[in-house]
Design an enzyme around this catalytic site. Structure first.
Site, PDB file in Angstrom:
ATOM      1  CG  ASP A 282      -1.713   0.857   1.240  1.00 36.76           C
ATOM      2  OD1 ASP A 282      -2.076   1.995   0.170  1.00 36.76           O
ATOM      3  OD2 ASP A 282      -2.317   1.063   2.421  1.00 36.76           O
ATOM      4  CG  HIS A 440      39.200 -18.586  17.215  1.00 35.46           C
ATOM      5  ND1 HIS A 440      39.434 -17.676  16.482  1.00 35.46           N
ATOM      6  CD2 HIS A 440      40.423 -18.914  18.702  1.00 35.46           C
ATOM      7  CE1 HIS A 440      40.454 -17.192  17.257  1.00 35.46           C
ATOM      8  NE2 HIS A 440      41.493 -18.449  17.687  1.00 35.46           N
ATOM      9  CG  ASN A 441      41.129 -14.470  18.542  1.00 36.21           C
ATOM     10  OD1 ASN A 441      41.323 -15.701  19.652  1.00 36.21           O
ATOM     11  ND2 ASN A 441      41.848 -14.440  17.353  1.00 36.21           N
ATOM     12  CD  GLU A 470      41.178 -17.646  22.056  1.00 35.66           C
ATOM     13  OE1 GLU A 470      42.269 -17.713  22.601  1.00 35.66           O
ATOM     14  OE2 GLU A 470      40.186 -17.371  21.389  1.00 35.66           O
ATOM     15  CG  ASP A 472      44.747 -13.320  23.468  1.00 30.16           C
ATOM     16  OD1 ASP A 472      45.842 -13.562  24.034  1.00 30.16           O
ATOM     17  OD2 ASP A 472      44.676 -13.102  21.630  1.00 30.16           O
ATOM     18  CD  GLU A 519      46.526 -17.314  23.057  1.00 30.57           C
ATOM     19  OE1 GLU A 519      46.645 -16.327  22.501  1.00 30.57           O
ATOM     20  OE2 GLU A 519      45.081 -17.249  22.763  1.00 30.57           O
ATOM     21  CG  ASN A 809      11.590 -16.600 -13.360  1.00 34.48           C
ATOM     22  OD1 ASN A 809      12.256 -16.088 -12.941  1.00 34.48           O
ATOM     23  ND2 ASN A 809      10.995 -16.591 -14.982  1.00 34.48           N
ATOM     24  CE1 TYR A 839      22.093 -24.100 -12.088  1.00 32.29           C
ATOM     25  CE2 TYR A 839      20.000 -22.662 -13.827  1.00 32.29           C
ATOM     26  CZ  TYR A 839      21.550 -23.173 -13.551  1.00 32.29           C
ATOM     27  OH  TYR A 839      22.116 -23.942 -14.303  1.00 32.29           O
TER      28      TYR A 839
END
Length: 890
Positions: A282, A440-441, A470, A472, A519, A809, A839
């Site tokens: 609309d 991780h990190n 983790e 660091d 770490e 389509n 595709y």
């Protein structure tokens, strides 16, 4: 029906009837029960503008029917049925409201009010009345009437939008009348305002609970600050209200809207989707759609329909012959457009009369197609009660096609077994017997070189059920340790802010233990500061000693460690020395393997001299920090033979993905045996500077528990991680198969047929159809050419992919009826990923949606798969309709 009962119904008619601008129609239905077929009338009120006239017409109809029933009684037709039901429904786009009243002809009976609101007999004259009525009508399904917070949001508020310490701009925020959209005034060039949907909001955080708001904590008190957190990877919206009261009004109001959305029934969701499409189409906001707008809508909905057919549907829906579609006419048009011939075929196959499923028909369907066991009769009754919209059908213990469609579209009709959504596994086994959701990190929001470090990374990971994060750590200014990706240009955050965040969010989603993987690159002095922060901020949540205060003989269970935060880091000596006082004040400890390996890949021979230098490096550890490492001591890994003879159950070895891959190829059974006794962590190669992920499945195949992924990066790796941990209450712990927990079994992922519980299965997936797939190309005329790929991720023998053909389509309601078959040798480890792509014969296919789940969590029979976006958020109403069979391999 008594005058009292009738009057009560009329008194609570929806206020949308009052509204001059309401273009819907009021439909009321009158019938006797329990034999509604003998007397059933639907009447549509057209052109009714005021409540007074609506009441008159309804009253006249009720009285006429009662007079007819009395004449039948006097004429010897027997006793009239003792209950007359009046149901009044106002039908309109996103304005579906209803009231119902039941009573006997002699005395008033109980009545149900599905919708209550203050009413007036005259049309409203002032804007506030109109707003209140709109709020009542459009938001009736959300049950928001009379809420002061929402009323305040509808009026609007000036708040500060904060992006940094220096970027603080005033914006006018307002809840739109649809009670689903937040509008705010923006000063961007060429864009006077911005909006976002309540459906896009994941959570509201109060106070200084974001990086940005923490940075201005000295300027604005926490009771005026809040953060709007969006789903997926969209950035947060940080706001400061003018007063604490205004902040609370928005916080409570937003939370209520989110809660109401989450509690929406299937019918309300459908109404919501219809309304969303109407609003998009609309363009001139006149509450109606002409044929041109309908054509544009079809393109938006991924429908490629020739103009003649589109116009024929338009004309059929335009019952008022006005040349436009108004509220309920658009609903009719949408229903014609979304007719489900595929589901109707299944319905009619099991319906004896082709009109409804009797209780017996539904039981047959559940038993033969859905392969359900247990008390099927009771379950069939529950499904009718829960999903059947027709009260008449409920009285007959039957399910109409609408009810059948709602059941198949619900959680119970989805491919994921709802029983496996809750915590259902044994949580009392040692930690090493579980796969653990790991990041991780965690502090990074983007790449590994220049990305932003933020506490937001921890909040998002923990909110997704992550149980190992983790940290660091490096020496920072003013004696305060900092967290960042060392030797890079990533930004830095304070260690104490990270600990604060983990303390606040660790147990919001799951009560099971969180592992802080430290770490440690800090000096002894700043390690002591780290220990102080951990103790002071986390308090009793931090595990500081063994659970019973004695030297343990094995790892505790997630159940034992509920509500505890464990430290994984280097430790002076072993756990045993902690109990005999042999630990010195500080001593030299070897750098744990993972500290530097993140910077190098051991497969690269030109780094050999660097590796030799790193392996010779030593580090001094502080006793204070070391003492907090209890069940997760980081150690260097030598070999499986050395580990089997010398390693302790509390020692944790870490491997880069390439090193772990080398071990699993060369010594798979030994790796599995190692992981049945102690924890192993695997993390991405340091060369993944773009924060991409490896496929975690190959690490799970050997029983590695802590498979750390970059949570900030969408893709196959995180799809598999989300899929595995979406079971068992999303608690972050999934019990490994028994043959991976028992050390003596010797499971070899390369040769699964050799283990004594080998039982392969055949998975047969018939991909039937797709529904309302999202548009992936922003070009207006572009329509999706969808195909479906089914992927099996598991042991090497099970890795497989098959695709359907593509449908040209049609992204709105493509139909395939393509059948794909897979032989799966280790079903206990298999993950199934459904991917829809657009595709393209000249370039790479575009991603449309996906859904990933463990094979063990799949429901059989006719099921819907509710697709997720690339970042793992839902994209309703996009789905696939499939038929699933899992049989033993003969």
């Amino acid at each position: 029906m008594s005058k009292y009962c009738l009057q009560n119904t009329l008194n609570y008619l929806p206020p949308a009837i009052n509204n001059h601008r309401h273009r819907g129609k009021m439909v009321f239905n009158l019938h006797y029960t329990p034999s509604p077929n003998q007397c059933n009338e639907d009447t549509t009120l057209r052109g009714v503008k005021t409540l007074k006239r609506a009441k008159q017409v309804i009253r006249q109809q009720v009285q006429r029917i009662q007079r007819e029933r009395e004449r039948e009684k006097r004429g010897g037709a027997g006793e009239p049925h003792n209950e007359l039901t009046l149901a009044v429904v106002v039908v309109g786009f996103r304005r579906c409201c209803s009231v119902a009243c039941r009573g006997t002809a002699a005395a008033p009976g109980p009545y149900d009010l599905f919708h209550r609101a203050e009413l007036r007999d005259d049309p409203p004259t002032d804007g506030e009345s109109v707003r209140q009525q709109r709020m009542a009508s459009t938001g009736s399904s959300l049950r928001i009437q009379g809420d002061d917070n929402l009323r305040s949001m509808l009026v609007g508020t000036v708040m500060r939008k904060i992006k940094s310490r220096t970027w603080k701009k005033q914006r006018y925020f307002k809840l739109q009348d649809d009670c689903m959209t937040i509008w705010y005034k923006s000063k961007k060039a060429g864009n006077t305002h911005s909006t976002f949907s309540v459906g896009d909001v994941e959570a509201i955080r109060e106070g200084h609970q974001s990086e940005v708001l923490l940075s201005i904590a000295d300027e604005f008190p926490p009771d005026r600050c809040f953060t709007v957190v969006f789903r997926g990877r969209r950035g947060n919206l940080d706001l400061v209200a003018e007063s604490a009261e205004e902040a609370q009004s928005w916080i409570r109001g937003m939370k209520k809207l989110i809660e109401n959305l989450e509690n929406m029934g299937e019918r309300e969701k459908l109404d919501q989707w219809i309304g969303d499409w109407f609003k998009k189409a609309d363009k001139n906001n006149d509450g109606r759609m002409n044929f041109k707008e309908v054509q544009d809508l079809l393109k938006m909905m991924n429908v490629d329909m020739n103009e003649h057919h589109a116009h024929r549907l338009f004309t059929m829906a335009d019952k008022s012959q006005s040349g436009t579609l108004e509220d309920d006419e658009f609903v009719f048009f949408y229903k014609m457009l979304t007719q489900r011939e595929d589901v109707l075929r299944v319905f009619q196959e099991y319906s004896v009369d082709g009109q409804k499923l009797s209780l017996s028909d539904l039981e047959d369907f559940l038993r033969e197609e859905q392969l359900e066991g247990g008390d099927i009769e009771q379950h069939a009754k529950q499904l009718i009660e829960c999903y059947e919209p027709s009260e008449t059908a409920k009285l007959l213990n039957a399910m109409t096609f609408d009810g059948f469609l709602m059941y198949l579209g619900s959680a119970e009709g989805s491919i994921f077994n709802p029983q496996r959504r809750r915590v259902f596994q044994d949580m009392s086994q040692p930690l090493c017997h579980y796969f653990i959701s790991s990041s991780h990190n965690t502090y990074l929001m983007e790449d590994q070189l220049r990305g932003q470090s933020s506490i937001e990374g921890y909040i998002r990971a923990l909110s997704r059920g992550c149980r190992c994060v983790e940290v660091d750590c490096w020496d920072g200014a003013n004696g305060e340790p900092i967290v960042y990706h060392g030797h890079t240009f990533t930004s830095k955050i304070l260690f104490k802010d990270v600990v604060n965040t983990v303390g606040n969010y660790a147990f919001k989603v799951s009560e099971y233990p969180v592992i802080l993987s430290i770490e440690n690159h800090c000096s002894v002095e700043q390690q002591r500061v780290m220990a102080q922060h951990l103790n002071h901020i986390l308090g009793d949540k931090l595990l500081k000693r063994t659970l019973d205060g004695k030297a343990p003989i094995g790892l505790p269970s997630p159940e034992d460690l509920k509500g505890k935060i464990l430290l994984k880091a280097k430790k002076i000596g072993g756990l045993e020395e902690s109990f005999n006082g042999m630990v010195e004040d500080s001593m030299t400890g070897e750098v744990s393997d993972e500290d530097e390996a993140a910077e190098i890949d051991e497969d690269n021979l030109h780094r050999e001299s660097v590796r030799r230098r790193i392996k010779r490096s030593r580090q001094r550890l502080s006793k204070e920090l070391s003492d907090y490492v209890v069940y997760c001591k980081s150690v260097h890994f030598s070999s499986f033979k050395h580990s089997r003879i010398h390693s302790k159950f509390y020692e944790v070895a870490s491997f880069t993905e390439s090193k772990a891959r080398k071990h699993l190829r060369e010594a798979g059974p030994e790796f599995v045996h190692h992981n049945s006794r102690q924890l192993t962590r695997v993390y991405p190669s340091g060369f993944r500077t773009d924060s991409s992920n490896f496929n975690p499945q190959e690490m799970w195949n050997t029983g590695c528990q802590i498979v750390a992924l970059n949570f900030q990066t969408a893709g196959e790796g995180m799809d598999l991680n989300d899929g595995l941990f979406s079971q068992n209450g999303n608690c972050g712990y999934v019990l490994k198969p028994s043959f991976m927990r028992e050390a003596e079994k010797g499971f070899d992922p390369e040769m699964p047929q050799k283990h004594d519980r080998y039982q392969p299965v055949v998975l047969t997936v018939q991909v039937i159809s797709g529904q309302q797939l999202p548009k992936v190309n922003i070009k207006e005329d572009s329509i999706v050419d969808p195909l479906v790929r089914v992927e099996i991720h598991g042991v090497p023998m099970d890795q497989a992919k098959q695709e359907t053909r593509y449908i040209e389509n049609n992204g709105f309601n493509p139909v395939w009826y393509d059948t794909l078959r897979f032989t799966i040798h280790t079903p206990e480890l298999a993950m199934v990923r459904f991917v829809v792509e657009d595709y393209d014969k000249t370039s790479k296919n575009d991603f449309v949606g996906q859904f990933t789940l463990p094979l063990s969590c799949m429901q059989q029979g006719y099921r819907h798969i509710h697709l997720l976006s690339k970042d793992g958020t839902s994209i309703p109403p996009s789905s696939l309709f499939v038929h699933i069979r899992i049989t033993e391999l003969e």
